[in-house]
Motif scaffolding. Sequence first.
Motif, PDB file in Angstrom:
ATOM      1  N   ARG A 175       0.475  -1.258  -0.176  1.00 13.88           N
ATOM      2  CA  ARG A 175      -0.542  -0.298  -0.023  1.00 13.88           C
ATOM      3  C   ARG A 175       1.273   1.179  -0.302  1.00 13.88           C
ATOM      4  O   ARG A 175       2.080   1.108   0.496  1.00 13.88           O
ATOM      5  N   ILE A 176       1.181   2.479  -1.226  1.00 14.68           N
ATOM      6  CA  ILE A 176       1.723   3.548  -0.900  1.00 14.68           C
ATOM      7  C   ILE A 176      -0.082   4.501  -0.624  1.00 14.68           C
ATOM      8  O   ILE A 176       1.285   5.613  -0.891  1.00 14.68           O
ATOM      9  N   ASP A 177      -0.673   4.320  -0.059  1.00 13.18           N
ATOM     10  CA  ASP A 177      -1.830   5.524   0.170  1.00 13.18           C
ATOM     11  C   ASP A 177      -0.895   6.647   0.981  1.00 13.18           C
ATOM     12  O   ASP A 177      -2.048   7.884   1.494  1.00 13.18           O
ATOM     13  N   SER A 178      -0.557   6.156   1.966  1.00 14.14           N
ATOM     14  CA  SER A 178       0.332   7.566   3.064  1.00 14.14           C
ATOM     15  C   SER A 178       1.478   7.933   1.844  1.00 14.14           C
ATOM     16  O   SER A 178       2.136   9.054   2.842  1.00 14.14           O
ATOM     17  N   TRP A 179       1.848   8.340   0.661  1.00 11.95           N
ATOM     18  CA  TRP A 179       2.343   9.025  -0.166  1.00 11.95           C
ATOM     19  C   TRP A 179       1.685   9.982  -0.437  1.00 11.95           C
ATOM     20  O   TRP A 179       1.625  10.084  -1.457  1.00 11.95           O
ATOM     21  N   PHE A 180       1.602  10.662   0.730  1.00  8.75           N
ATOM     22  CA  PHE A 180       0.360  11.780   0.412  1.00  8.75           C
ATOM     23  C   PHE A 180       0.690  13.001  -0.870  1.00  8.75           C
ATOM     24  O   PHE A 180       0.207  13.727  -1.299  1.00  8.75           O
ATOM     25  N   SER A 181       2.077  13.100  -0.875  1.00  2.00           N
ATOM     26  CA  SER A 181       3.075  14.431  -1.912  1.00  2.00           C
ATOM     27  C   SER A 181       3.687  13.390  -3.547  1.00  2.00           C
ATOM     28  O   SER A 181       3.962  14.381  -4.324  1.00  2.00           O
ATOM     29  N   LEU A 182       2.932  12.340  -3.524  1.00  2.00           N
ATOM     30  CA  LEU A 182       3.219  11.263  -4.553  1.00  2.00           C
ATOM     31  C   LEU A 182       2.081  12.381  -6.038  1.00  2.00           C
ATOM     32  O   LEU A 182       1.556  12.039  -5.909  1.00  2.00           O
ATOM     33  N   ALA A 183       3.503  12.561  -6.841  1.00  2.00           N
ATOM     34  CA  ALA A 183       2.779  13.331  -7.915  1.00  2.00           C
ATOM     35  C   ALA A 183       3.023  11.408  -9.182  1.00  2.00           C
ATOM     36  O   ALA A 183       2.341  11.802 -10.245  1.00  2.00           O
ATOM     37  N   VAL A 184       4.297  11.266  -9.717  1.00  2.00           N
ATOM     38  CA  VAL A 184       5.081  10.829 -10.335  1.00  2.00           C
ATOM     39  C   VAL A 184       5.402   9.532  -9.997  1.00  2.00           C
ATOM     40  O   VAL A 184       5.378   9.375  -9.032  1.00  2.00           O
ATOM     41  N   PHE A 185       4.612   8.045 -10.370  1.00  2.16           N
ATOM     42  CA  PHE A 185       4.577   6.966 -10.234  1.00  2.16           C
ATOM     43  C   PHE A 185       4.469   5.914 -11.195  1.00  2.16           C
ATOM     44  O   PHE A 185       3.889   5.665 -11.901  1.00  2.16           O
ATOM     45  N   LYS A 186       6.271   5.308 -11.912  1.00  5.74           N
ATOM     46  CA  LYS A 186       6.324   5.170 -12.682  1.00  5.74           C
ATOM     47  C   LYS A 186       7.308   3.385 -12.695  1.00  5.74           C
ATOM     48  O   LYS A 186       8.231   3.627 -11.270  1.00  5.74           O
ATOM     49  N   VAL A 187       6.739   2.912 -12.935  1.00  7.35           N
ATOM     50  CA  VAL A 187       7.219   1.054 -12.438  1.00  7.35           C
ATOM     51  C   VAL A 187       7.067  -0.038 -13.464  1.00  7.35           C
ATOM     52  O   VAL A 187       7.188  -1.044 -13.545  1.00  7.35           O
ATOM     53  N   ALA A 188       7.206   0.711 -14.702  1.00  5.02           N
ATOM     54  CA  ALA A 188       6.560  -0.070 -15.829  1.00  5.02           C
ATOM     55  C   ALA A 188       8.235  -1.389 -15.699  1.00  5.02           C
ATOM     56  O   ALA A 188       8.799  -0.265 -15.986  1.00  5.02           O
ATOM     57  N   GLY A 189       7.848  -2.036 -17.092  1.00 12.06           N
ATOM     58  CA  GLY A 189       8.834  -3.533 -17.555  1.00 12.06           C
ATOM     59  C   GLY A 189       9.667  -3.776 -16.525  1.00 12.06           C
ATOM     60  O   GLY A 189      10.699  -4.302 -16.412  1.00 12.06           O
ATOM     61  N   ASN A 190       8.477  -4.088 -15.233  1.00  7.69           N
ATOM     62  CA  ASN A 190       9.057  -4.970 -14.448  1.00  7.69           C
ATOM     63  C   ASN A 190       8.381  -6.194 -14.000  1.00  7.69           C
ATOM     64  O   ASN A 190       7.876  -7.028 -15.118  1.00  7.69           O
ATOM     65  N   GLY A 191       8.953  -7.070 -13.281  1.00 10.29           N
ATOM     66  CA  GLY A 191       8.259  -8.185 -12.910  1.00 10.29           C
ATOM     67  C   GLY A 191       7.124  -8.332 -11.688  1.00 10.29           C
ATOM     68  O   GLY A 191       7.080  -9.432 -10.866  1.00 10.29           O
ATOM     69  N   LEU A 192       6.175  -7.188 -11.232  1.00  5.16           N
ATOM     70  CA  LEU A 192       5.492  -7.015 -10.231  1.00  5.16           C
ATOM     71  C   LEU A 192       4.009  -8.164 -10.665  1.00  5.16           C
ATOM     72  O   LEU A 192       4.203  -7.450 -12.067  1.00  5.16           O
ATOM     73  N   PHE A 193       3.379  -8.347  -9.558  1.00  3.04           N
ATOM     74  CA  PHE A 193       2.540  -9.345 -10.190  1.00  3.04           C
ATOM     75  C   PHE A 193       1.123  -9.152  -8.646  1.00  3.04           C
ATOM     76  O   PHE A 193       1.683  -8.063  -8.103  1.00  3.04           O
ATOM     77  N   GLY A 194       0.382  -9.598  -8.800  1.00  2.50           N
ATOM     78  CA  GLY A 194      -0.855  -9.389  -8.034  1.00  2.50           C
ATOM     79  C   GLY A 194      -1.646  -8.823  -8.502  1.00  2.50           C
ATOM     80  O   GLY A 194      -1.852  -8.358  -9.256  1.00  2.50           O
TER      81      GLY A 194
END
Length: 330
Positions: free
Chosen positions: A265-284
């Motif tokens: 969960r990343i909902d505690s990152w209240f200041s986050l504007a850009v989030f990029k994790v493309a091209g990896n092995g993330l799942f779920g």
Amino acid sequence: MAALLFFVLLAVFGGAAAGDDVSALLEFKKGISDLGKDQVLGSWSPPETTYSGRGGDGCLAAWRGVVCDGGAVVSVALDGLGLAGELKLVTLANMRSLQNLSLAGNAFSGRLPPGIGSLSSLRHLDLSGNRFYGPIPGRLADLSGLVHLNLSYNNFTSGFPTDGIRQLQNLRRIDLRSNSFWGNAGDLLAELRNAEHIDLSDNQFTGSVDLELDSLSSIGNMVKYMNLSHNRLSGGFFRNEMVGAFKNLETLDLSNTGIGGMLPRIDSWFSLAVFKVAGNGLFGMMPETLLHNSMRLVEVDLSQNGFSVTCWSSWTPGLGLSISLPHKLT
């Protein structure tokens, strides 16, 4: 009498220091091949009269890109002048008052010598957009006053030294992108205690970002921009307990790094504007917390991963939010 002696000594030693700066810059000039209209070589000429620091920066006022203060050179800025040449940066090693050295956007080449550590007053070092090569000397850690370090878009090929980097307590911005640096990215992150902007992208860093919480206790409170994209990392994403350590993160780019696993969960990152994790092995399951109104996201890229989702397939992003999802959603 004592006052007179003081001013005599000030003139002698101040003039000597100023003369040393002139000699250093004239030696430095020998490595420059001016590709423009003689913008630099034409103005950098030996003074015709005795060097004097009186009048603020009048000491070398005619020298393009040079600023003086109190009779000593404090800034050399030659950005984007179409210059080239094999520079011997060691010629500047004795310029103890130099605070700014900026050579960005030229075609300079050469090495970063160990003598760079002698520039005790240096706060801003920008060699970006050139053709500098070779290793980074460990004496870089001697620049205790350094605030801004930009070595991006060069041909550096070495492990980036981590020993002593923790001494750079004033370092706020470090940009190493688009070189061939290698080393453990996690070890470097743990040493960058007070950095706000960290860009290690487009290199050959290895290691993991799944660090121990105590390794990030300082940087977590400071960092706003972190880009590790296009490296050779392994391991998983930040663990749940680590997410909360990043108090002010605004941009996180871990695209094409090789990380895998599930996102916390990343909902505690209240200041986050850009989030990029493309091209990896993330799942779920796709993290629905990214839809929460409490977040300030304007750009999200989750593409080319193994996420599964049902409710997102019919979701339309709100105004101002750009989001890239996996091509196939289940």
